[in-house]
Write a protein that holds these residues in place. Structure first.
Motif, PDB file in Angstrom:
ATOM      1  N   LEU A 100     -21.810   1.143 -54.620  1.00  0.00           N
ATOM      2  CA  LEU A 100     -20.582   1.587 -53.754  1.00  0.00           C
ATOM      3  C   LEU A 100     -20.082   0.237 -53.684  1.00  0.00           C
ATOM      4  O   LEU A 100     -20.740  -0.870 -53.344  1.00  0.00           O
ATOM      5  CB  LEU A 100     -20.846   2.431 -52.490  1.00  0.00           C
ATOM      6  CG  LEU A 100     -21.781   3.884 -52.528  1.00  0.00           C
ATOM      7  CD1 LEU A 100     -22.179   4.151 -51.412  1.00  0.00           C
ATOM      8  CD2 LEU A 100     -20.725   4.371 -53.416  1.00  0.00           C
ATOM      9  N   ARG A 101     -18.828   0.235 -53.417  1.00  0.00           N
ATOM     10  CA  ARG A 101     -18.160  -1.212 -52.937  1.00  0.00           C
ATOM     11  C   ARG A 101     -18.360  -1.085 -51.222  1.00  0.00           C
ATOM     12  O   ARG A 101     -18.447  -2.223 -50.881  1.00  0.00           O
ATOM     13  CB  ARG A 101     -16.910  -1.277 -53.528  1.00  0.00           C
ATOM     14  CG  ARG A 101     -16.872  -1.553 -54.948  1.00  0.00           C
ATOM     15  CD  ARG A 101     -15.344  -2.449 -55.302  1.00  0.00           C
ATOM     16  NE  ARG A 101     -14.405  -1.477 -55.220  1.00  0.00           N
ATOM     17  CZ  ARG A 101     -13.867  -0.902 -56.119  1.00  0.00           C
ATOM     18  NH1 ARG A 101     -14.165  -0.870 -57.313  1.00  0.00           N
ATOM     19  NH2 ARG A 101     -12.897  -0.068 -55.750  1.00  0.00           N
ATOM     20  N   TYR A 102     -17.902   0.060 -50.970  1.00  0.00           N
ATOM     21  CA  TYR A 102     -17.777   0.069 -49.239  1.00  0.00           C
ATOM     22  C   TYR A 102     -18.567   1.438 -48.830  1.00  0.00           C
ATOM     23  O   TYR A 102     -18.989   2.343 -49.859  1.00  0.00           O
ATOM     24  CB  TYR A 102     -16.303   0.180 -48.850  1.00  0.00           C
ATOM     25  CG  TYR A 102     -15.498  -1.031 -49.013  1.00  0.00           C
ATOM     26  CD1 TYR A 102     -15.546  -2.143 -48.150  1.00  0.00           C
ATOM     27  CD2 TYR A 102     -14.784  -1.317 -50.218  1.00  0.00           C
ATOM     28  CE1 TYR A 102     -14.773  -3.279 -48.527  1.00  0.00           C
ATOM     29  CE2 TYR A 102     -14.077  -2.462 -50.426  1.00  0.00           C
ATOM     30  CZ  TYR A 102     -13.985  -3.199 -49.402  1.00  0.00           C
ATOM     31  OH  TYR A 102     -13.310  -4.528 -49.710  1.00  0.00           O
ATOM     32  N   PHE A 103     -19.011   1.200 -47.706  1.00  0.00           N
ATOM     33  CA  PHE A 103     -19.573   2.639 -47.001  1.00  0.00           C
ATOM     34  C   PHE A 103     -19.309   2.609 -45.799  1.00  0.00           C
ATOM     35  O   PHE A 103     -18.841   1.562 -45.021  1.00  0.00           O
ATOM     36  CB  PHE A 103     -21.146   2.607 -47.426  1.00  0.00           C
ATOM     37  CG  PHE A 103     -21.943   1.521 -46.724  1.00  0.00           C
ATOM     38  CD1 PHE A 103     -22.439   1.707 -45.576  1.00  0.00           C
ATOM     39  CD2 PHE A 103     -21.927   0.341 -47.172  1.00  0.00           C
ATOM     40  CE1 PHE A 103     -23.150   0.798 -44.868  1.00  0.00           C
ATOM     41  CE2 PHE A 103     -22.518  -0.898 -46.752  1.00  0.00           C
ATOM     42  CZ  PHE A 103     -23.180  -0.663 -45.557  1.00  0.00           C
TER      43      PHE A 103
ATOM     44  N   ASN B 294     -18.827  -6.666 -54.877  1.00  0.00           N
ATOM     45  CA  ASN B 294     -17.714  -5.785 -55.701  1.00  0.00           C
ATOM     46  C   ASN B 294     -18.387  -4.660 -56.328  1.00  0.00           C
ATOM     47  O   ASN B 294     -18.018  -4.130 -57.268  1.00  0.00           O
ATOM     48  CB  ASN B 294     -16.920  -6.641 -56.530  1.00  0.00           C
ATOM     49  CG  ASN B 294     -15.387  -6.143 -57.052  1.00  0.00           C
ATOM     50  OD1 ASN B 294     -14.889  -5.789 -55.666  1.00  0.00           O
ATOM     51  ND2 ASN B 294     -15.048  -6.250 -57.774  1.00  0.00           N
ATOM     52  N   GLY B 295     -19.451  -4.153 -55.747  1.00  0.00           N
ATOM     53  CA  GLY B 295     -19.855  -2.837 -56.470  1.00  0.00           C
ATOM     54  C   GLY B 295     -20.802  -3.191 -57.639  1.00  0.00           C
ATOM     55  O   GLY B 295     -21.262  -2.092 -58.447  1.00  0.00           O
TER      56      GLY B 295
ATOM     57  N   VAL C 159     -15.520 -11.578 -60.642  1.00  0.00           N
ATOM     58  CA  VAL C 159     -16.710 -11.823 -59.579  1.00  0.00           C
ATOM     59  C   VAL C 159     -15.780 -12.067 -58.334  1.00  0.00           C
ATOM     60  O   VAL C 159     -15.073 -13.072 -58.260  1.00  0.00           O
ATOM     61  CB  VAL C 159     -17.721 -12.826 -59.842  1.00  0.00           C
ATOM     62  CG1 VAL C 159     -18.827 -13.067 -58.776  1.00  0.00           C
ATOM     63  CG2 VAL C 159     -18.343 -12.854 -61.225  1.00  0.00           C
ATOM     64  N   HIS C 160     -16.285 -11.278 -56.911  1.00  0.00           N
ATOM     65  CA  HIS C 160     -15.870 -11.605 -55.820  1.00  0.00           C
ATOM     66  C   HIS C 160     -16.303 -12.920 -55.263  1.00  0.00           C
ATOM     67  O   HIS C 160     -17.627 -12.878 -55.289  1.00  0.00           O
ATOM     68  CB  HIS C 160     -15.890 -10.388 -55.006  1.00  0.00           C
ATOM     69  CG  HIS C 160     -15.343 -10.730 -53.364  1.00  0.00           C
ATOM     70  ND1 HIS C 160     -15.846 -10.192 -52.446  1.00  0.00           N
ATOM     71  CD2 HIS C 160     -14.144 -11.552 -53.159  1.00  0.00           C
ATOM     72  CE1 HIS C 160     -15.176 -10.546 -51.431  1.00  0.00           C
ATOM     73  NE2 HIS C 160     -14.378 -11.512 -51.828  1.00  0.00           N
ATOM     74  N   VAL C 161     -15.632 -14.165 -55.080  1.00  0.00           N
ATOM     75  CA  VAL C 161     -16.227 -15.478 -54.806  1.00  0.00           C
ATOM     76  C   VAL C 161     -15.751 -15.900 -53.353  1.00  0.00           C
ATOM     77  O   VAL C 161     -14.493 -15.653 -53.153  1.00  0.00           O
ATOM     78  CB  VAL C 161     -15.860 -16.418 -55.922  1.00  0.00           C
ATOM     79  CG1 VAL C 161     -16.394 -18.026 -55.468  1.00  0.00           C
ATOM     80  CG2 VAL C 161     -16.026 -16.082 -57.266  1.00  0.00           C
TER      81      VAL C 161
END
Length: 330
Positions: free
Chosen positions: A75-78, A106-107, A263-265
């Motif tokens: 999951l990316r968010y919860f 980012n999942g 990639v989230h940096v």
């Protein structure tokens, strides 16, 4: 349902009030007054908010345990105790890449995406990355913002010009940054630089929310560079679409493409390792793009004028020819 990314990079909004056009200046006060109402707050924290509709509630003793459960579900968010939480692990890719088998961003596991340096260790800059910055809604406008940089070449469609300053010093920790590696998305670096130069010149005219916006400049750049899986609003397959930054829950726009391939940096990581946070000749490049755009528009106006003149000449010749034919027997 407030969002808590649980890292040190506090999200702030980047605004330029002096850039706003008349419509945005009219809408902003209405928007901010509406945000202060109880009705909006009830909607913001409810499942009616599309950002929250698909969130899974996870129960655990600590947020770390809840995050681990969410990571195992990719999951990316919860949702944890009524709060929207990111599964991005609060560890630095730069310092932890050689120590850990997993850093979830980012999942997915970011270490599976990162290129390797000579020692075989995942390294953010082992391959020169494309940086894409996404500013949230209420950024420079009420709809957010998107910008791109590759080495010392920048695509940043502002309301009043194409900006060529490096992205990190300009936006700092106010943006979400993504590293995209050209070899992983089939982009040739030379073709990308050529696309950036072309778009900076062609799109240097007046800002247009529909036809010449920030996301459109990036969309056109990536398409010129050969990217084929961008997904925007509208029937893309018919070539009819509206580019958007992608900071929305509907899976459309630039940010969604970044989440798929990049990639989230964190801003702190860009500050530590990125080599192009300073561009000495950015103003000269901006001036050159502007000159090319002006010459292009002049040539376009000349061609339009010549076409109109030649059409009139053709009409006169044809009319004259018909006159000479009058009275003839056929």
């Amino acid at each position: 349902m407030p969002e808590n990314t649980n890292n040190t990079n506090e999200q702030q909004y980047h605004q330029y009030p002096h850039q706003d056009n008349a419509l945005v200046r009219f809408l902003k006060p209405i928007w901010y007054r509406f945000k202060a109402t109880k009705l909006f707050q009830a909607y913001r924290h409810s499942r009616l908010n599309p950002f929250h509709t698909t969130l899974q509630k996870i129960k655990a003793d600590t947020i770390e345990d809840a995050r681990e459960i969410a990571i195992n579900k990719n999951l990316r968010y919860f949702e944890y105790n009524g709060v929207r939480v990111s599964t991005d692990e609060p560890y630095s890719l730069v310092t932890e890449a050689g120590k850990r088998k997993r850093i979830f961003r980012n999942g997915r596991n970011a270490l599976d995406i990162l290129p390797r340096n000579a020692a075989g260790i995942p390294d953010l800059t082992a391959e020169e990355p494309i940086i894409i910055a996404i500013l949230p809604i209420e950024g420079p406008s009420l709809v957010g913002h998107a910008a791109l940089q590759y080495k010392d070449h920048v695509i940043n469609r502002l309301r009043y010009k194409m900006d060529t300053k490096p992205l990190f010093p300009r936006y700092g920790n106010k943006a979400n940054y993504y590293f995209i590696y050209p070899s992983q998305v089939g982009i040739d670096p030379k073709q990308l630089i050529n696309a950036i130069d072309k778009v900076n010149a062609l799109k240097n005219g007046d800002y247009d929310f529909v036809n010449n916006n920030c996301a459109g400049a990036i969309d056109y750049t990536l398409r010129f560079a050969g990217v084929k899986d961008l997904d925007q609003y509208g029937p893309d397959k018919l070539g009819i679409y509206w580019p958007a930054p992608g900071n929305n829950p509907f899976g459309k726009g630039i940010q969604s493409w970044c989440r798929k391939h990049g990639v989230h940096v964190f801003a702190s990581e860009i500050e530590q390792v990125y080599k192009h946070n300073y561009i000495a000749n950015h103003q000269e490049m901006a001036d050159e793009y502007k000159r090319i755009h002006q010459r292009f528009m002049q040539n376009k106006a000349f061609r339009r004028c010549w076409k109109k003149v030649s059409k009139k000449v053709q009409q006169k010749i044809m009319n004259g020819s018909f006159k000479t034919l009058k009275g003839r027997d056929y």
